[in-house]
Design an enzyme around this catalytic site. Structure first.
Site, PDB file in Angstrom:
ATOM      1  N   LYS A 273     -13.252 -14.964 -47.146  1.00  0.00           N
ATOM      2  CA  LYS A 273     -12.163 -15.121 -48.119  1.00  0.00           C
ATOM      3  C   LYS A 273     -12.732 -15.397 -49.524  1.00  0.00           C
ATOM      4  CE  LYS A 273      -8.955 -13.928 -45.755  1.00  0.00           C
ATOM      5  NZ  LYS A 273      -7.925 -12.966 -46.153  1.00  0.00           N
TER       6      LYS A 273
ATOM      7  N   TYR B 158     -14.365 -17.022 -41.704  1.00  0.00           N
ATOM      8  CA  TYR B 158     -13.115 -16.840 -42.448  1.00  0.00           C
ATOM      9  C   TYR B 158     -13.274 -17.347 -43.879  1.00  0.00           C
ATOM     10  CZ  TYR B 158      -8.103 -17.105 -43.554  1.00  0.00           C
ATOM     11  OH  TYR B 158      -6.861 -16.958 -44.137  1.00  0.00           O
TER      12      TYR B 158
ATOM     13  N   THR C 108       3.783 -19.459 -41.930  1.00  0.00           N
ATOM     14  CA  THR C 108       3.888 -18.091 -41.425  1.00  0.00           C
ATOM     15  C   THR C 108       3.470 -18.138 -39.959  1.00  0.00           C
ATOM     16  OG1 THR C 108       1.587 -17.722 -41.976  1.00  0.00           O
ATOM     17  CG2 THR C 108       3.208 -17.140 -43.674  1.00  0.00           C
TER      18      THR C 108
HETATM   19  N1  NAD Z   1      -1.105 -19.439 -43.366  1.00  0.00           N
HETATM   20  C1  NAD Z   1      -1.137 -18.233 -43.827  1.00  0.00           C
HETATM   21  O1  NAD Z   1      -0.286 -17.459 -43.495  1.00  0.00           O
HETATM   22  C2  NAD Z   1      -2.238 -17.800 -44.765  1.00  0.00           C
HETATM   23  C3  NAD Z   1      -2.846 -18.711 -45.625  1.00  0.00           C
HETATM   24  C4  NAD Z   1      -3.836 -18.240 -46.497  1.00  0.00           C
HETATM   25  C5  NAD Z   1      -4.162 -16.883 -46.500  1.00  0.00           C
HETATM   26  N2  NAD Z   1      -3.564 -16.048 -45.624  1.00  0.00           N
HETATM   27  C6  NAD Z   1      -3.929 -14.630 -45.613  1.00  0.00           C
HETATM   28  O2  NAD Z   1      -2.757 -13.823 -45.465  1.00  0.00           O
HETATM   29  C7  NAD Z   1      -3.090 -12.650 -44.739  1.00  0.00           C
HETATM   30  C8  NAD Z   1      -2.277 -12.468 -43.488  1.00  0.00           C
HETATM   31  O3  NAD Z   1      -1.021 -13.030 -43.558  1.00  0.00           O
HETATM   32  P1  NAD Z   1       0.145 -12.550 -42.550  1.00  0.00           P
HETATM   33  O4  NAD Z   1       1.139 -13.643 -42.597  1.00  0.00           O
HETATM   34  O5  NAD Z   1       0.590 -11.179 -42.895  1.00  0.00           O
HETATM   35  O6  NAD Z   1      -0.634 -12.537 -41.139  1.00  0.00           O
HETATM   36  P2  NAD Z   1      -0.332 -11.887 -39.715  1.00  0.00           P
HETATM   37  O7  NAD Z   1      -1.504 -12.208 -38.863  1.00  0.00           O
HETATM   38  O8  NAD Z   1       1.024 -12.262 -39.207  1.00  0.00           O
HETATM   39  O9  NAD Z   1      -0.262 -10.315 -40.013  1.00  0.00           O
HETATM   40  C9  NAD Z   1      -1.378  -9.582 -40.288  1.00  0.00           C
HETATM   41  C10 NAD Z   1      -1.198  -8.177 -39.779  1.00  0.00           C
HETATM   42  O10 NAD Z   1      -2.489  -7.565 -39.822  1.00  0.00           O
HETATM   43  C11 NAD Z   1      -2.629  -6.730 -38.692  1.00  0.00           C
HETATM   44  N3  NAD Z   1      -4.042  -6.503 -38.359  1.00  0.00           N
HETATM   45  C12 NAD Z   1      -4.911  -7.392 -37.803  1.00  0.00           C
HETATM   46  N4  NAD Z   1      -6.102  -6.780 -37.582  1.00  0.00           N
HETATM   47  C13 NAD Z   1      -5.974  -5.509 -38.026  1.00  0.00           C
HETATM   48  C14 NAD Z   1      -6.851  -4.386 -38.056  1.00  0.00           C
HETATM   49  N5  NAD Z   1      -8.099  -4.453 -37.567  1.00  0.00           N
HETATM   50  N6  NAD Z   1      -6.388  -3.232 -38.586  1.00  0.00           N
HETATM   51  C15 NAD Z   1      -5.134  -3.147 -39.087  1.00  0.00           C
HETATM   52  N7  NAD Z   1      -4.238  -4.154 -39.059  1.00  0.00           N
HETATM   53  C16 NAD Z   1      -4.663  -5.326 -38.527  1.00  0.00           C
HETATM   54  C17 NAD Z   1      -1.905  -7.480 -37.584  1.00  0.00           C
HETATM   55  O11 NAD Z   1      -1.510  -6.590 -36.540  1.00  0.00           O
HETATM   56  C18 NAD Z   1      -0.727  -8.113 -38.322  1.00  0.00           C
HETATM   57  O12 NAD Z   1       0.451  -7.321 -38.228  1.00  0.00           O
HETATM   58  C19 NAD Z   1      -4.565 -12.775 -44.375  1.00  0.00           C
HETATM   59  O13 NAD Z   1      -5.345 -12.077 -45.306  1.00  0.00           O
HETATM   60  C20 NAD Z   1      -4.798 -14.255 -44.449  1.00  0.00           C
HETATM   61  O14 NAD Z   1      -6.147 -14.586 -44.657  1.00  0.00           O
HETATM   62  C21 NAD Z   1      -2.614 -16.486 -44.766  1.00  0.00           C
END
Ligand code: NAD
Length: 287
Positions: free
Chosen positions: A194, A190, A225
């Protein structure tokens, strides 16, 4: 001789929470008429009975509130449909496109279908991101490749097609993470994927220059989240030192994406915006 004690500071988290942080602010049609694709526009299910909004759903909903028509790409049809339902219930325009972005052959056709349905493409928000959560000693080739397929390769393939079909002057936004800078999660696939996104964002910006297409990266820190809550369930001490006495919200990520995908940021290009309350800058509380 006097002694100085460092009692933990009392911080009121609500002091830094605004209507925007909670997705309750008025809207100003900052994306009127724009045609935008959000990849990863649903949100994961968790055990929380009343989960907070995720980053991708918040982006899609906010873009629609600001006047864009939004194509919601996700592997989970029900998750994307829930985003679309929220948008349409609020009077906005959106539709679902179900795609597994780990499949490299699916990406160009899916983005092309979305652009056809939108009658063009002005913006692309690449939010999808996964983590298998394996430490280095436990890492497997399969887990490594899966994280990279979703977090990096899919972004490259989406951008490749977007640069062909996007209108001149459009914008692309990637969602990296503070994990790109720190090994705190013992999560090398990860963290390194990233970090790769940040370099990829610059490469996309370089390739987009002759069409006036910009690309920037958002790197959220500790966010409340569903994804953040899953991480906190794995590591209870994950977010104890966050600034302002609170984690960020999905709406705060979405507002950064809104700025970067709108024409308001027309000379902001090839940058990474750390959205972490200042954590990377050393603003940390005592645990
Ligand atoms: N704590 C956090 O929320 C946090 C912190 C830093 C960075 N991020 C980044 O934010 C992003 C995600 O945030 P979020 O709150 O939307 O997450 P989430 O996991 O709730 O939603 C991500 C969505 O991506 C979809 N997904 C997963 N695999 C997939 C695939 N192979 N094809 C298509 N869709 C797919 C899932 O079904 C989900 O609906 C990521 O890139 C993550 O690295 C999140």
């Amino acid at each position: 001789m006097s002694t100085t004690t460092h009692a933990p500071r009392q911080i009121d988290p609500s002091a830094s929470l605004h209507a925007e942080s909670l997705g309750q602010a008025p809207h100003y049609r900052r994306l009127a008429g724009r045609r935008i694709v959000v990849v990863g526009a649903g949100q994961r299910k968790t055990v929380d009975p009343d989960p907070p909004v995720g980053n991708g759903r918040a982006m899609a909903v906010l873009f629609a509130r600001e006047g864009a028509t939004v194509a919601c790409i996700d592997i989970a049809k029900d998750a994307a449909d829930a985003t679309v339902e929220q948008i349409t219930a609020e009077g906005g325009k959106a539709f679902t496109e179900t795609v597994d972005v780990a499949d490299p052959t699916a990406i160009a056709p899916a983005l092309t279908r979305c652009a056809e349905r939108l009658s063009g493409l002005d913006g692309l928000a690449l939010n999808v991101g996964i983590s298998q959560g394996l430490s280095l000693p436990k890492m497997t080739v399969e887990a490594w490749d899966k994280d990279y397929a979703v977090n990096v390769r899919s972004h490259m393939l989406f951008a490749q097609t977007a640069l062909e079909i996007m209108s001149p002057g459009g914008a692309i936004v990637l969602t990296s993470s503070l994990a790109s800078q720190r090994a705190g999660g013992r999560n090398p696939a990860y963290e390194s994927s990233k970090a790769a996104q940040i370099a990829l964002g610059r490469a996309i910006a370089r390739a987009g220059e002759n069409k006036g297409i910009r690309c920037n990266v958002i790197a959220p820190g500790f966010m409340d989240t569903p994804m953040g809550r899953d991480a906190s369930r794995r590591r209870a001490d994950r977010a104890l030192t966050v600034p302002f006495g609170r984690q960020g919200t999905g709406w705060e990520v979405a507002y950064a994406a809104l700025f970067l995908i709108s024409n308001e940021s027309s000379y902001v290009n090839a940058h990474t915006l750390f959205l972490d309350g200042g954590h990377l800058g050393g603003i940390q509380r005592d645990a």
